[in-house]
Design a protein around this motif. Structure first.
Motif, PDB file in Angstrom:
ATOM      1  N   CYS A  60       0.835  -1.220   0.000  1.00 24.09           N
ATOM      2  CA  CYS A  60       0.000   0.000   0.000  1.00 24.09           C
ATOM      3  C   CYS A  60       0.861   1.256   0.000  1.00 24.09           C
ATOM      4  CB  CYS A  60      -0.931   0.018   1.204  1.00 24.09           C
ATOM      5  SG  CYS A  60      -2.280  -1.155   1.092  1.00 24.09           S
ATOM      6  N   LEU A  61       1.859   1.296   0.863  1.00 24.20           N
ATOM      7  CA  LEU A  61       2.724   2.481   0.945  1.00 24.20           C
ATOM      8  C   LEU A  61       3.498   2.684  -0.352  1.00 24.20           C
ATOM      9  CD1 LEU A  61       4.098   2.148   4.592  1.00 24.20           C
ATOM     10  CD2 LEU A  61       2.431   3.822   3.756  1.00 24.20           C
ATOM     11  N   THR A  62       3.985   1.591  -0.915  1.00 19.81           N
ATOM     12  CA  THR A  62       4.740   1.677  -2.171  1.00 19.81           C
ATOM     13  C   THR A  62       3.836   2.163  -3.302  1.00 19.81           C
ATOM     14  OG1 THR A  62       6.190  -0.106  -1.436  1.00 19.81           O
ATOM     15  CG2 THR A  62       6.162   0.360  -3.777  1.00 19.81           C
ATOM     16  N   ASP A 121      10.154   3.636   8.943  1.00 18.90           N
ATOM     17  CA  ASP A 121       9.611   4.674   9.825  1.00 18.90           C
ATOM     18  C   ASP A 121       8.127   4.898   9.547  1.00 18.90           C
ATOM     19  OD1 ASP A 121      12.086   5.005  10.972  1.00 18.90           O
ATOM     20  OD2 ASP A 121      12.602   6.783   9.804  1.00 18.90           O
ATOM     21  N   LEU A 122       7.763   4.937   8.266  1.00 20.23           N
ATOM     22  CA  LEU A 122       6.352   5.108   7.902  1.00 20.23           C
ATOM     23  C   LEU A 122       5.494   3.960   8.419  1.00 20.23           C
ATOM     24  CD1 LEU A 122       6.553   6.404   4.233  1.00 20.23           C
ATOM     25  CD2 LEU A 122       5.692   7.645   6.213  1.00 20.23           C
ATOM     26  N   LYS A 123       5.995   2.746   8.288  1.00 26.55           N
ATOM     27  CA  LYS A 123       5.257   1.582   8.771  1.00 26.55           C
ATOM     28  C   LYS A 123       5.055   1.662  10.282  1.00 26.55           C
ATOM     29  CE  LYS A 123       6.967  -1.541   5.239  1.00 26.55           C
ATOM     30  NZ  LYS A 123       7.800  -2.729   4.991  1.00 26.55           N
ATOM     31  N   GLN A 124       6.082   2.084  10.982  1.00 30.66           N
ATOM     32  CA  GLN A 124       5.971   2.189  12.435  1.00 30.66           C
ATOM     33  C   GLN A 124       4.897   3.205  12.830  1.00 30.66           C
ATOM     34  OE1 GLN A 124       9.610   3.227  14.452  1.00 30.66           O
ATOM     35  NE2 GLN A 124       8.837   2.499  16.394  1.00 30.66           N
ATOM     36  N   GLU A 172      -0.554   4.337  14.911  1.00 26.09           N
ATOM     37  CA  GLU A 172      -1.872   4.953  14.727  1.00 26.09           C
ATOM     38  C   GLU A 172      -2.972   3.887  14.688  1.00 26.09           C
ATOM     39  OE1 GLU A 172      -2.966   8.183  14.586  1.00 26.09           O
ATOM     40  OE2 GLU A 172      -0.967   8.625  15.312  1.00 26.09           O
ATOM     41  N   TYR A 173      -2.706   2.807  13.985  1.00 24.35           N
ATOM     42  CA  TYR A 173      -3.669   1.709  13.904  1.00 24.35           C
ATOM     43  C   TYR A 173      -3.994   1.184  15.300  1.00 24.35           C
ATOM     44  CZ  TYR A 173      -5.509  -2.932  12.815  1.00 24.35           C
ATOM     45  OH  TYR A 173      -6.279  -4.063  12.740  1.00 24.35           O
TER      46      TYR A 173
END
Length: 84
Positions: free
Chosen positions: A41-43, A60-63, A68-69
């Motif tokens: 999804c991020l890619t 970092d984005l995944k973390q 948040e999730y």
């Protein structure tokens, strides 16, 4: 192109329930199960906005997404518990 989901493994309701109640091991199970999906999804979103994913700090984005999730799910389901 249609994907075959016959062998798709869902995270069990018990694991989700434990995660909502703060079980960190259950949260790890959820993260591991959906880690590849989050990466895709991020890619895909990066490319959609003209950003090369290699230029992003994906870890970092995944973390941030997982933190948040975690907060959103706990808030959402705590409120549902109170309503019952």
């Amino acid at each position: 192109m249609q994907k075959n989901h016959e062998n798709y493994d869902y995270v069990s309701c018990d694991v989700i329930r434990r995660f909502i109640n703060g079980d960190s091991k259950a949260f790890e199970i959820v993260m591991k199960r959906y880690e590849n999906y989050l990466h895709r999804c991020l890619t895909a979103d990066a490319w959609k906005y003209g950003i090369n994913p290699k230029d992003l700090e994906l870890q970092d984005l995944k973390q941030v997404v997982w933190m948040e999730y975690d907060q959103i799910m706990k808030r959402k389901f705590r409120n549902k518990k109170r309503q019952k």
